[in-house]
Write a protein that holds these residues in place. Structure first.
Motif, PDB file in Angstrom:
ATOM      1  N   ALA A  84       0.827  -1.205   0.000  1.00 25.31           N
ATOM      2  CA  ALA A  84       0.000   0.000   0.000  1.00 25.31           C
ATOM      3  C   ALA A  84       0.865   1.261   0.000  1.00 25.31           C
ATOM      4  N   ALA A  85       2.059   1.199  -0.516  1.00 25.81           N
ATOM      5  CA  ALA A  85       2.960   2.354  -0.527  1.00 25.81           C
ATOM      6  C   ALA A  85       2.564   3.295  -1.664  1.00 25.81           C
ATOM      7  N   PRO A  86       2.879   4.579  -1.508  1.00 24.44           N
ATOM      8  CA  PRO A  86       2.620   5.511  -2.610  1.00 24.44           C
ATOM      9  C   PRO A  86       3.433   5.116  -3.849  1.00 24.44           C
ATOM     10  N   ALA A  87       2.982   5.536  -5.004  1.00 26.55           N
ATOM     11  CA  ALA A  87       3.621   5.145  -6.262  1.00 26.55           C
ATOM     12  C   ALA A  87       5.043   5.687  -6.387  1.00 26.55           C
ATOM     13  N   LEU A  88       5.334   6.747  -5.659  1.00 27.20           N
ATOM     14  CA  LEU A  88       6.670   7.350  -5.727  1.00 27.20           C
ATOM     15  C   LEU A  88       7.736   6.437  -5.131  1.00 27.20           C
ATOM     16  N   VAL A  89       7.371   5.621  -4.164  1.00 21.21           N
ATOM     17  CA  VAL A  89       8.345   4.758  -3.485  1.00 21.21           C
ATOM     18  C   VAL A  89       8.897   3.685  -4.424  1.00 21.21           C
ATOM     19  N   ILE A 120      26.862   5.373  -5.571  1.00 23.87           N
ATOM     20  CA  ILE A 120      26.478   6.209  -4.439  1.00 23.87           C
ATOM     21  C   ILE A 120      25.179   6.947  -4.751  1.00 23.87           C
ATOM     22  N   ALA A 121      25.078   7.501  -5.962  1.00 21.61           N
ATOM     23  CA  ALA A 121      23.865   8.222  -6.349  1.00 21.61           C
ATOM     24  C   ALA A 121      22.659   7.284  -6.397  1.00 21.61           C
ATOM     25  N   GLY A 122      22.813   6.100  -6.951  1.00 21.53           N
ATOM     26  CA  GLY A 122      21.716   5.144  -7.016  1.00 21.53           C
ATOM     27  C   GLY A 122      21.238   4.717  -5.643  1.00 21.53           C
ATOM     28  N   THR A 123      22.180   4.491  -4.737  1.00 19.79           N
ATOM     29  CA  THR A 123      21.817   4.112  -3.372  1.00 19.79           C
ATOM     30  C   THR A 123      21.114   5.264  -2.665  1.00 19.79           C
ATOM     31  N   MET A 124      21.556   6.480  -2.914  1.00 18.98           N
ATOM     32  CA  MET A 124      20.901   7.634  -2.300  1.00 18.98           C
ATOM     33  C   MET A 124      19.494   7.826  -2.850  1.00 18.98           C
ATOM     34  N   ILE A 125      19.291   7.568  -4.116  1.00 19.66           N
ATOM     35  CA  ILE A 125      17.950   7.668  -4.701  1.00 19.66           C
ATOM     36  C   ILE A 125      17.019   6.639  -4.061  1.00 19.66           C
ATOM     37  N   MET A 126      17.534   5.423  -3.878  1.00 23.43           N
ATOM     38  CA  MET A 126      16.720   4.394  -3.226  1.00 23.43           C
ATOM     39  C   MET A 126      16.417   4.770  -1.772  1.00 23.43           C
ATOM     40  N   ALA A 127      17.379   5.317  -1.071  1.00 24.25           N
ATOM     41  CA  ALA A 127      17.153   5.727   0.315  1.00 24.25           C
ATOM     42  C   ALA A 127      16.168   6.896   0.384  1.00 24.25           C
ATOM     43  N   LEU A 128      16.226   7.788  -0.571  1.00 27.45           N
ATOM     44  CA  LEU A 128      15.287   8.901  -0.628  1.00 27.45           C
ATOM     45  C   LEU A 128      13.871   8.369  -0.867  1.00 27.45           C
ATOM     46  N   GLY A 129      13.743   7.387  -1.750  1.00 23.89           N
ATOM     47  CA  GLY A 129      12.442   6.780  -1.999  1.00 23.89           C
ATOM     48  C   GLY A 129      11.883   6.111  -0.764  1.00 23.89           C
ATOM     49  N   ASP A 130      12.752   5.557   0.044  1.00 21.76           N
ATOM     50  CA  ASP A 130      12.314   4.923   1.281  1.00 21.76           C
ATOM     51  C   ASP A 130      11.783   5.953   2.274  1.00 21.76           C
ATOM     52  N   GLN A 131      12.262   7.183   2.201  1.00 22.85           N
ATOM     53  CA  GLN A 131      11.791   8.234   3.084  1.00 22.85           C
ATOM     54  C   GLN A 131      10.364   8.683   2.771  1.00 22.85           C
ATOM     55  N   PHE A 132       9.908   8.438   1.550  1.00 24.15           N
ATOM     56  CA  PHE A 132       8.548   8.826   1.167  1.00 24.15           C
ATOM     57  C   PHE A 132       7.497   7.879   1.718  1.00 24.15           C
ATOM     58  N   ASP A 133       7.916   6.774   2.233  1.00 29.61           N
ATOM     59  CA  ASP A 133       6.971   5.774   2.745  1.00 29.61           C
ATOM     60  C   ASP A 133       6.533   6.092   4.149  1.00 29.61           C
TER      61      ASP A 133
END
Length: 133
Positions: A84-89, A120-133
């Motif tokens: 049930a996560a938002p589509a952005l995640v 590093i950038a890819g991992t940061m993007i994934m971590a940022l996506g996790d913050q939207f949850d």
């Protein structure tokens, strides 16, 4: 006064002797330095082989890490899209995984420094996506 000398007579001879000793000491230091590094060529004769081995190891590390992070990002994107996560995640996980896949390609081509920054950038993007949850 035949055997007596004055200070003014001794001083120039002493200065000349001191300068001669300094010059000889400097030459010995330079010679010692050359002898110290005489075996440097022999020590680094296998340097090219070591460089190739290190470069190969760096390429494999970049490819392996990029592949691992790509798989982890895709798995997280699939798991988050089923919930049930938002589509952005899941989109952030997928984009981060794509950047890590790009880093793996860069690593395979030998661009290990750019691959590292892409990882590093890819991992940061994934971590940022996790913050939207």
């Amino acid at each position: 006064m035949r055997g007596s000398t004055t200070e003014s007579d001794v001083e120039p001879a002493t200065k000349e002797a001191a300068e001669g000793l300094e010059a000889a000491g400097g030459a010995e230091e330079r010679a010692g330095g050359a002898e110290q590094y005489a075996g440097a060529d022999e020590e680094y004769a296998g340097g090219a082989e070591d460089y190739v081995t290190d470069a190969r190891r760096a390429r494999w590390a970049a490819v392996g890490t990029g592949t691992l992070l790509t798989c982890a990002g895709l798995a997280a994107a699939l798991l988050r899209s089923a919930g049930a996560a938002p589509a952005l995640v899941p989109a952030a996980y997928a984009v981060g995984a794509a950047v890590c896949a790009f880093a793996a390609v860069l690593g395979a081509k030998g661009r290990t420094r750019r691959a590292l920054w892409s990882l590093i950038a890819g991992t940061m993007i994934m971590a940022l996506g996790d913050q939207f949850d």
